[in-house]
Design an enzyme around this catalytic site. Structure first.
Site, PDB file in Angstrom:
ATOM      1  N   HIS A 122       0.856  -1.473   0.043  1.00  0.00           N
ATOM      2  CA  HIS A 122      -0.496   0.191  -0.371  1.00  0.00           C
ATOM      3  C   HIS A 122       0.655   1.508   0.107  1.00  0.00           C
ATOM      4  O   HIS A 122       2.314   1.183   0.335  1.00  0.00           O
ATOM      5  CB  HIS A 122      -0.623  -0.322   0.974  1.00  0.00           C
ATOM      6  CG  HIS A 122      -0.360   0.150   2.812  1.00  0.00           C
ATOM      7  ND1 HIS A 122       0.529  -1.013   3.500  1.00  0.00           N
ATOM      8  CD2 HIS A 122      -0.087   1.011   3.605  1.00  0.00           C
ATOM      9  CE1 HIS A 122       1.022  -0.789   3.741  1.00  0.00           C
ATOM     10  NE2 HIS A 122       0.606  -0.056   4.390  1.00  0.00           N
ATOM     11  N   ASP A 163       5.976   4.323   4.892  1.00  0.00           N
ATOM     12  CA  ASP A 163       6.598   3.098   5.705  1.00  0.00           C
ATOM     13  C   ASP A 163       6.635   2.444   4.382  1.00  0.00           C
ATOM     14  O   ASP A 163       7.679   1.099   4.873  1.00  0.00           O
ATOM     15  CB  ASP A 163       6.579   3.488   6.842  1.00  0.00           C
ATOM     16  CG  ASP A 163       5.096   2.622   7.803  1.00  0.00           C
ATOM     17  OD1 ASP A 163       4.077   3.087   5.992  1.00  0.00           O
ATOM     18  OD2 ASP A 163       4.719   1.689   8.418  1.00  0.00           O
ATOM     19  N   HIS A 164       6.629   2.239   3.525  1.00  0.00           N
ATOM     20  CA  HIS A 164       6.658   0.864   3.128  1.00  0.00           C
ATOM     21  C   HIS A 164       7.145   1.519   1.248  1.00  0.00           C
ATOM     22  O   HIS A 164       6.788   0.493   0.196  1.00  0.00           O
ATOM     23  CB  HIS A 164       4.817   0.647   2.854  1.00  0.00           C
ATOM     24  CG  HIS A 164       4.882  -0.141   3.960  1.00  0.00           C
ATOM     25  ND1 HIS A 164       4.479  -1.579   3.974  1.00  0.00           N
ATOM     26  CD2 HIS A 164       3.833   0.067   5.373  1.00  0.00           C
ATOM     27  CE1 HIS A 164       3.928  -2.069   5.483  1.00  0.00           C
ATOM     28  NE2 HIS A 164       4.146  -0.585   5.735  1.00  0.00           N
ATOM     29  N   ASP A 224      -0.111  -5.285   7.548  1.00  0.00           N
ATOM     30  CA  ASP A 224      -1.272  -3.518   7.688  1.00  0.00           C
ATOM     31  C   ASP A 224      -2.384  -3.846   7.093  1.00  0.00           C
ATOM     32  O   ASP A 224      -2.946  -3.921   6.151  1.00  0.00           O
ATOM     33  CB  ASP A 224      -0.062  -2.611   6.821  1.00  0.00           C
ATOM     34  CG  ASP A 224       0.720  -1.524   7.249  1.00  0.00           C
ATOM     35  OD1 ASP A 224       1.678  -2.655   7.718  1.00  0.00           O
ATOM     36  OD2 ASP A 224       0.485  -0.623   7.292  1.00  0.00           O
ATOM     37  N   HIS A 244       6.790  -6.080  11.316  1.00  0.00           N
ATOM     38  CA  HIS A 244       6.017  -4.525  11.227  1.00  0.00           C
ATOM     39  C   HIS A 244       5.356  -4.020  12.564  1.00  0.00           C
ATOM     40  O   HIS A 244       4.310  -4.167  13.414  1.00  0.00           O
ATOM     41  CB  HIS A 244       4.778  -5.158  10.514  1.00  0.00           C
ATOM     42  CG  HIS A 244       4.000  -3.654   9.615  1.00  0.00           C
ATOM     43  ND1 HIS A 244       2.845  -2.728  10.353  1.00  0.00           N
ATOM     44  CD2 HIS A 244       4.719  -2.659   9.040  1.00  0.00           C
ATOM     45  CE1 HIS A 244       3.235  -1.786  10.244  1.00  0.00           C
ATOM     46  NE2 HIS A 244       3.723  -1.841   8.982  1.00  0.00           N
TER      47      HIS A 244
END
Length: 303
Positions: free
Chosen positions: A61, A65-66, A206, A265
């Site tokens: 997504h 942070d990704h 997530d 994560h």
């Protein structure tokens, strides 16, 4: 064989000894990267793996942070004299976000091909493996991914000789190809046994725990799943933020019948994830807290 490296295990923000969550795999000379947060290229180099061989980047997504490490990674790939096309896969809108980040990484010497996802589930054929993308449940559109290496049946040389198949056709038949030779057509089913178990890795972060995850991770050799919080007392906060606690991930691993679970994560507030490993193991015994650059090489069952 499939090399798997959990490049980083931090959620939300990097910490001094915990990079943002990303995964890299290597198979047959091609590398797959899932997520690219800030510092991803640093931990790839620390692992001693090559940026040059990354052919596919999957983005779960478009939270920073990704995907925030993408410009630096692309520039480093360009500086390694890469010219082959790169494929970026992600939810609808990933091209717009990636192109915006590329303002500081213009003029790349290689083409970027985008595949934007809108389906609940999609299967994509890549470099010798199948990539399955499945919709998760987060605050924005988010996908999990499975990398599956299929394995054909065992080649039966006796059957090939009985059918008087030329030796020159054996190799192609083993690869599943139909061969025409000496005025005859030979098909793989003439010499191959039933398909054998391959290798499967599922990556999921997530999201809230939903049945679709266990369905898509079913039978995986390795299930890498978010565990934002270790203490079950944080379940309420996990629900609010659309994340999971360790017990959520462990229950999915159990229901999916996977071989092994790696948790990742972690919230910056989760200073010692290892303290809660046993909480997950009470539900799924083969649970392990991930750490930066945790690595394994997966092989076929009879190797």
């Amino acid at each position: 064989m499939l090399d798997v490296c959990l490049l980083g295990t931090s959620g939300m923000m990097p910490l001094p000894r915990r990079h943002l969550t990303a995964l890299m795999t290597r198979y047959n000379g091609s590398s797959l990267l899932i997520d690219c947060g800030e510092g991803t290229q640093v931990t790839i180099r620390a692992q001693g793996w090559s940026l040059h061989d990354v052919d596919v980047i999957c983005i779960t997504h478009v939270h920073g942070d990704h995907i925030g490490g993408l410009p630096g990674l692309l520039l480093s790939m360009a500086n390694s004299d890469r010219t082959e096309p790169l494929t970026i896969i992600g939810p609808s809108g990933v091209k717009k976000v990636a192109d915006s980040l590329r303002i500081i990484a213009p003029g790349l010497p290689f083409e970027i091909r985008y595949k934007e996802l809108s389906e609940e589930f999609l299967s994509i054929e890549c470099d010798g493996y199948t990539l399955e993308a499945f919709r998760l449940k987060h605050t924005v559109t988010c996908y999990g991914y499975s990398q599956i290496i299929h394995r054909g049946g065992r080649f039966d040389a006796d059957r090939a000789r009985e059918a008087e198949i030329p030796l020159s056709a054996w190799s192609r038949l083993q690869k599943g190809e139909t061969v025409e030779a000496e005025g005859r057509v030979f098909t793989p089913d003439m010499v191959l046994g039933p398909p054998r178990k391959g290798i499967k890795v599922t990556y999921c972060t997530d999201t809230r725990p939903i049945p679709k995850i266990a369905e898509c991770a079913a039978g995986a050799d390795l299930f890498i799943c978010e565990g934002m919080y270790g203490d079950p007392e944080f379940t309420g906060k996990a629900k609010e933020k659309k994340h999971m606690v360790f017990t959520d991930a462990a229950a999915l691993a159990r229901d999916a019948g996977v071989k092994e679970l790696w948790l990742t994560h972690f919230s910056p507030s989760l200073i010692r994830p290892k303290d809660y490993e046993q909480v997950a193991r009470e539900i799924f015994p083969n649970s392990h807290v991930g750490k930066d650059r945790k690595t394994v090489t997966l092989t076929f069952d009879d190797e």
